[in-house]
Design a protein around this motif. Structure first.
Motif, mmCIF file in Angstrom:
data_model
loop_
_atom_site.group_PDB
_atom_site.id
_atom_site.type_symbol
_atom_site.label_atom_id
_atom_site.label_comp_id
_atom_site.label_asym_id
_atom_site.label_seq_id
_atom_site.Cartn_x
_atom_site.Cartn_y
_atom_site.Cartn_z
ATOM 1 N N ASP A 206 2.517 -14.731 7.103
ATOM 2 C CA ASP A 206 2.664 -13.983 8.468
ATOM 3 C C ASP A 206 1.510 -12.973 8.502
ATOM 4 O O ASP A 206 1.629 -12.450 9.689
ATOM 5 N N MET A 236 5.998 -19.030 3.885
ATOM 6 C CA MET A 236 7.511 -18.201 3.894
ATOM 7 C C MET A 236 8.379 -19.273 3.285
ATOM 8 O O MET A 236 8.339 -20.397 2.816
ATOM 9 N N ARG A 244 13.743 -19.068 8.891
ATOM 10 C CA ARG A 244 13.283 -18.200 8.062
ATOM 11 C C ARG A 244 14.602 -17.342 7.114
ATOM 12 O O ARG A 244 15.514 -17.014 7.771
#
Length: 473
Positions: A206, A236, A244
């Motif tokens: 990110d 991630m 997520r």
């Protein structure tokens, strides 16, 4: 060149699973190379950063035994240094004061969107050869913007994702200090990495969009020939639904996993495998992780968090752990159940017997509570199922046999219980289960010989006497 990595959490909440994995990868890369692993608390967001969150991060790092080298760096203690570097950039013409308001900048971005261009600040206040700047408006505190190169590309040499190239024309002139003078995240990170001699930046992907901005600022400070960190942006972690990882997937603070009974070694083992592999090996000791981990072998795609797999890994670590290695965690969990000041050797004895039966340290603590308090009541379902008319007599028989034993040892105790069953011509369960109920209050405990061994002679006899009296009425 000695490797120096860093873990740089923002103290706006607990240390989560993704952050713990990043810390682990950074720690492994540094330690496997004989380098340094430093800890930096990025606490410039004063509205959201709290002392409680800082402590939660430190507690989690200590529990995981990811020890940092040197003193902890706190960004809020470095504001003078950041101001010095900003003054340097202003003096060198690599940064400038911008008086555009938030509303004006947003209008610039909307205009760019309308033209199909990338929305960004249009450089109104950027000094350029032959350009006349407007008069600074009265009463406006300017922000400081970094003068991003107007040409060329910025290349990220990424150990996980490969080379990533970004055209500088796509980048804004980044705000590096707000109107009140406080420095911004991307600027502080650059100064810190430069001053701390960071050679490898391992962090979540990110941050990929931040990296070209940070590289350009760093080049402005160290020159084109200056050393830049090597970057590794790890993917991630996703939940089972492909989204997520969040609280709904069980993504909680690291210390919650301690509360739930996971071992730190097991959690680290599970995390290292979320994106990295060494053949088909699943269970790793810390030494094995250090011997085999290579950041360049981290996969580029996202990983899926599997609570069932984590639980299995924890069970495997429990099984292979030396009892002494479980003492501290067992003591911690027992203390949370109101049992304190248990002798180390006693805890090791309990752990040695219980570790093959339990999934977590919380299980172990809860299943060992019977050792520390007298039986106040007997489980009704267990009594109904296992306590029959002849059970009190069998308990009395067992009581006399074990009371006469010269040695209070597991094999001797087991033999005495078996002989009771044989002499009374009943199955082993007809004796063992009433004994369990008598001495623990329930029909669940370690093997009957281990249960009596752990209780000790005096406590066993006392509880058998109480049960004979209670069930003879």
């Amino acid at each position: 060149m000695s490797v120096v990595t860093r873990f740089a959490p923002s103290p706006t909440g607990y240390l989560h699973i993704g952050g713990a994995r990043t810390a682990l990868y950074s720690w492994l890369h540094a330690k496997a190379s004989g380098g340094k692993f430093v800890l930096r608390i990025e606490d410039t967001d004063r509205e959201r950063s709290t002392d409680e969150a800082v402590q939660a991060i430190l507690d989690a790092m200590a529990w995981l035994n990811l020890q940092h080298d040197g003193e902890i760096t706190y960004q809020t203690q470095r504001f003078d240094r950041y101001a010095q570097v900003i003054d340097q950039l202003l003096a060198e013409g690599k940064a400038y004061r911008c008086y555009s308001t938030t509303e004006e900048v947003e209008a610039m971005r909307e205009a760019a969107r309308a033209k199909g261009e990338k929305p960004k600040y249009d450089g109104t206040w950027r000094p350029m050869p032959g350009k006349t700047l407007p008069e600074p408006p009265a009463g406006v505190d300017p922000v400081i913007r970094f003068a991003t190169p107007l040409e060329g590309d910025t290349v990220i040499n990424d150990l996980v994702k490969g080379d990533i190239t970004i055209s500088n024309t796509e980048l804004d002139d980044l705000v590096i200090a707000r109107g009140d003078g406080t420095p911004t995240y991307n600027f502080c990170v650059v100064v810190d990495d430069m001053d701390m001699g960071i050679t490898h930046v391992i962090r979540g992907d990110d941050h990929v969009n931040n990296t070209p901005r940070q590289i350009n600022i760093l080049k402005a400070l160290v020159g084109d020939d200056g050393a830049l960190p090597v970057y590794a942006h790890v993917p991630m972690i996703l939940g089972s639904d492909g989204k997520r990882l969040s609280k709904r997937h069980g993504a909680v603070g690291v210390m919650r996993y301690r509360e739930e009974g996971y071992l730190p070694a097991a959690l680290l083992n599970y995390l290292v495998r979320l994106g990295w592999a060494h053949g088909d090996q699943e269970i790793f000791s810390r030494d094995e992780m250090l011997a085999h981990f290579d950041i360049e072998n981290v996969q580029g795609g996202a990983s899926t968090f599997d609570p069932d797999k984590l639980l299995w890994v924890n069970q495997e670590h429990l099984k292979m752990a030396e009892p002494e290695a479980l003492v501290d965690e067992l003591a911690w969990h027992l203390a949370r159940q109101g049992v304190d000041n248990v002798d180390h050797a006693r805890l090791a004895e309990i752990a040695g017997i219980q570790k093959g039966r339990c999934k977590t340290m919380l299980d172990m603590a809860q299943q060992s509570l019977f050792l520390f308090s007298s039986v106040s009541e007997y489980d009704e379902k267990a009594v109904k199922k296992h306590m029959k008319a002849g059970s009190p007599a069998l308990l009395a028989d067992v009581r006399e046999r074990v009371a006469a034993l010269d040695a209070w040892e597991g094999d001797v105790l087991g033999a005495a219980v078996k002989q009771t069953a044989t002499d009374n011509e009943v199955g082993m369960g007809k004796v063992a289960q009433p004994i369990r109920i008598a001495v623990t209050g329930s029909a669940v405990s370690p093997s009957i010989d281990a249960t009596l061994l752990l209780l000790g002679r005096d406590e066993t006899l006392k509880r058998l006497d109480a049960a004979v009296a209670a069930f003879s009425e």
